[in-house]
Design an enzyme around this catalytic site. Structure first.
Site, PDB file in Angstrom:
ATOM      1  N   GLU A 307      -8.934   0.986  -2.487  1.00 39.38           N
ATOM      2  CA  GLU A 307      -8.429   0.673  -0.931  1.00 39.38           C
ATOM      3  C   GLU A 307      -8.773  -0.611  -0.347  1.00 39.38           C
ATOM      4  OE1 GLU A 307      -7.137   1.747   1.903  1.00 39.38           O
ATOM      5  OE2 GLU A 307      -7.789   3.592   1.438  1.00 39.38           O
ATOM      6  N   ASP A 311      -5.437  -2.717   0.844  1.00 42.91           N
ATOM      7  CA  ASP A 311      -5.168  -3.185   2.182  1.00 42.91           C
ATOM      8  C   ASP A 311      -4.958  -4.642   2.410  1.00 42.91           C
ATOM      9  OD1 ASP A 311      -5.664  -0.415   2.994  1.00 42.91           O
ATOM     10  OD2 ASP A 311      -7.886  -1.022   3.523  1.00 42.91           O
ATOM     11  N   SER A 557      -3.222   5.408   4.136  1.00 41.43           N
ATOM     12  CA  SER A 557      -4.176   4.069   3.825  1.00 41.43           C
ATOM     13  C   SER A 557      -3.395   2.762   3.354  1.00 41.43           C
ATOM     14  CB  SER A 557      -5.352   4.443   3.108  1.00 41.43           C
ATOM     15  OG  SER A 557      -4.601   4.663   1.758  1.00 41.43           O
TER      16      SER A 557
END
EC number: 3.4.14.10
Length: 642
Positions: A307, A311, A557
């Site tokens: 994650e 990002d 995400s």
């Protein structure tokens, strides 16, 4: 020892008897019809265990919150862009002296010495350290220790409901710890155990990107012929016509929130940038540690890095070398962090513990476990960015309505201060995390029939970000569809929040022209509740580097940090000409001023809960919102606004 136990049992019985005698004046303040099957009550809480009881007082002027926010966020308002100072926000919503006096008097009349009750410096919370026995008497409830099937940490929470005297209840927003699983017990395993649950960075309450790989035959060229199979920085620039060089980076700010144990690997950033943005090799995010937030690269499971790597590789890659990206790393390695920990650090007026300078009021930090964060819970002081992107989401059933409403109000206050808050809408379509849906009695379970909204994307004061895809075999210049590769764009209607004024026309048009073909008992069909997402960005087949290998990932995400980078460029351009940041964007993107600005998505759906979900249609839809960015048009329209 025996006499002490007898005394405690007798005191317990007398306090409960007193509570039962006065129950006629009590009302249910918060309740939960059922609890997720992953939570199991394992025993009654011990009577002598101490609780950091926190009573959130009703805030003044909350009934005007949407009005205030629209006044500075709607393009037709003469006050557009005139954001509030934090001091004005704190003063406007400070609870009244009447509320404070009534709640304090109740506590004293119930047997708590006045010296044990403290008021937060913002006037928003009353604190008192009480025993479980005292809390049960005060709240006419029973406390149990709950164990999660998905983690090895025990939680202390009320069973079913808690009560307050009617004259007190009207002055109280929320009491914690009660129903919200936010008071952890000491773990039963070794201190070195890294918590995997109970906070945003875990599978039990969040979603991570769906990962395929490693990919051995990845092309690292910057050509665009293969964007239907693999999304890279050049693909995104082409999709959204995004080319921009920052010119006011010293005035601008972009923040990415991550929750320990999630972390990024610096060498992975360099490998990714070497492939797609060579000028960024060696660049790092500016880390702001909140409550012991740390970058731990000692884990071997790649899931701990997917994650954060995703990002940062894409947000940093898109904004380029000129614009720093701030990484807010929340929580230590032992008990991790929550959305509220993050909000406490951003806004001192939101803090529960007011700086954590009294350990008796702080059930989280300082963390006495070996390796735990020994400082106080942070209250304010963290830099406030103009844009925040968060790629984590709770199922609506994870939290009580009062908890969500209080947190949602904080996002509105951030909007008043000029902050754009983005949240991924979820990857399960109309289902929640791990494919869970709602049973008829409101319980989360796999195979249940009712649609599961996600929080915070359903909060009307954040921008919910859905996902699209380049269709198999299509060119990067062809229209996108709703994401149906590996994940489905989260969307639908809230069961908690009312529909905000800014989206009523768009949502009603969808309901009238394209009524969903489902019975009213499996989705919120009233037409009166908040609908989401608001906007969408590609979320399929991103190439990321994790532990030196290239993986293909999909998820909303990915969509949220990409949108954050694009909007950050808009802020840069406005700041460069002396204008304010764009702040809360929903009233603007739903307005006539933005008609035709976004790329309308009209194909695809978001299946879940045994259905095909909702369908993407012309105009707004509960799959891709209003559509995807067209950067030149967005930039032009926002520069025209004051």
């Amino acid at each position: 020892m025996v006499l002490t136990r007898l005394f405690l049992i007798l005191a317990k019985g007398l306090s409960l008897a007193a509570a039962s005698l006065s129950l006629s004046s009590y009302v249910v303040h918060e309740s939960r019809r059922s609890i997720s099957t992953r939570w199991t009550p394992v025993r009654r809480a011990e009577h002598g265990v101490l609780l950091p009881l926190r009573i959130g007082l009703k805030q003044e002027n909350l009934h005007s919150l949407e009005e205030y926010l629209l006044d500075v966020s709607h393009p037709n308002s003469p006050n557009y862009g005139k954001h509030w100072a934090s001091t004005k926000v704190a003063e406007t919503f400070r609870p009244s002296s009447v509320a404070l006096g009534i709640v304090r008097a109740w506590l004293v009349d119930s047997g708590l010495e006045s010296s044990r009750i403290e008021l937060s410096s913002t006037g928003g919370w009353l604190h008192a350290t009480v025993s479980v026995s005292e809390a049960e008497s005060l709240l006419a409830t029973e406390y149990y220790v709950y164990q999660s099937s998905e983690e090895d940490v025990e939680y202390l929470a009320c069973k079913g409901a808690y009560h307050l005297p009617e004259h007190v209840s009207k002055h109280v927003d929320i009491v914690t710890p009660t129903l919200h699983f936010d008071a952890k017990m000491k773990r039963r395993t070794s201190p070195e155990f890294v918590g995997r649950g109970g906070q945003p960075g875990t599978s039990s309450r969040s979603h991570g990107p769906k990962v395929v790989g490693p990919i051995e035959d990845v092309s690292v060229s910057t050509e665009l012929e293969d964007c239907n199979n693999q999304i890279t920085l050049p693909c995104l620039r082409a999709l959204y016509k995004f080319e921009y060089a920052p010119i006011a980076s010293d005035k601008n700010s972009l923040g990415i929130a991550e929750y320990t144990p999630q972390a990024y690997i610096p060498s992975d950033l360099d490998q990714f940038f070497q492939n797609y943005s060579k000028s960024l090799v060696g660049e790092r995010p500016v880390m702001v540690s909140i409550d012991g937030g740390t970058i731990n690269n000692n884990e071997t499971d790649k899931a701990f890095f997917e994650e954060s790597n995703l990002d940062l590789q894409y947000s940093m890659g898109l904004v380029g070398k000129g614009q720093p990206v701030t990484l807010y790393q929340v929580g230590d390695l032992i008990i991790n962090g929550t959305f509220n920990n993050f909000l406490d650090a951003l806004d001192g007026s939101y803090c529960t513990f007011e700086g954590g300078d009294n350990r008796a009021f702080d059930s989280t930090y300082p963390d006495p476990a070996p390796g735990g964060f020994k400082g106080p819970t942070q209250c304010g002081g963290a830099p406030l960015p103009y844009i925040i992107s968060t790629s984590y989401v709770h199922d609506e059933t994870d939290l009580t309505p009062a908890y969500m409403q209080r947190q949602c109000a904080e996002y509105a206050k951030l909007g008043l201060m000029g902050v754009t808050v983005l949240y991924a809408s979820g990857d399960g379509g109309v289902a929640g995390n791990d494919g869970r849906c709602l049973t008829d009695d409101g319980q989360a379970a796999e195979g249940a029939p009712r649609f599961m909204p996600g929080f915070p994307a359903e909060c009307p004061y954040v921008t919910g970000v859905g996902a699209t895809q380049v269709n198999p075999g299509a060119k990067v210049t062809d229209p996108e569809s709703a994401c149906e590769q590996g994940i489905f764009s989260g969307g639908g209607w809230s069961n908690v929040f009312a529909m905000p004024d800014y989206q009523k026309e768009a949502v009603q048009t969808y309901l009238e022209k394209y009524p969903p073909p489902y019975p009213a008992d499996i989705w919120n069909s009233t037409g009166q509740s908040r609908a989401f997402p608001d906007i969408a960005v590609n979320g399929a087949n991103y190439l990321i580097v994790v532990q030196g290998k290239v993986f293909r990932v999909s998820g909303t995400s990915a969509s949220s940090p990409v949108l954050a980078a694009i909007l950050s460029a808009v802020n840069d351009a406005r700041l460069a000409v002396g204008k304010s940041p764009i702040g809360f964007i929903n009233p603007t993107i739903y307005s006539a001023a933005f008609e035709g600005v976004l790329n309308d998505i009209t194909n695809g759906s978001n299946p879940g809960c045994g259905t095909n979900g909702f369908a993407a249609q012309p105009g707004w839809d509960p799959v891709t919102g209003l559509g995807t960015p067209n950067f030149p048009k967005m930039l032009s329209r926002w520069l025209e606004l004051p």
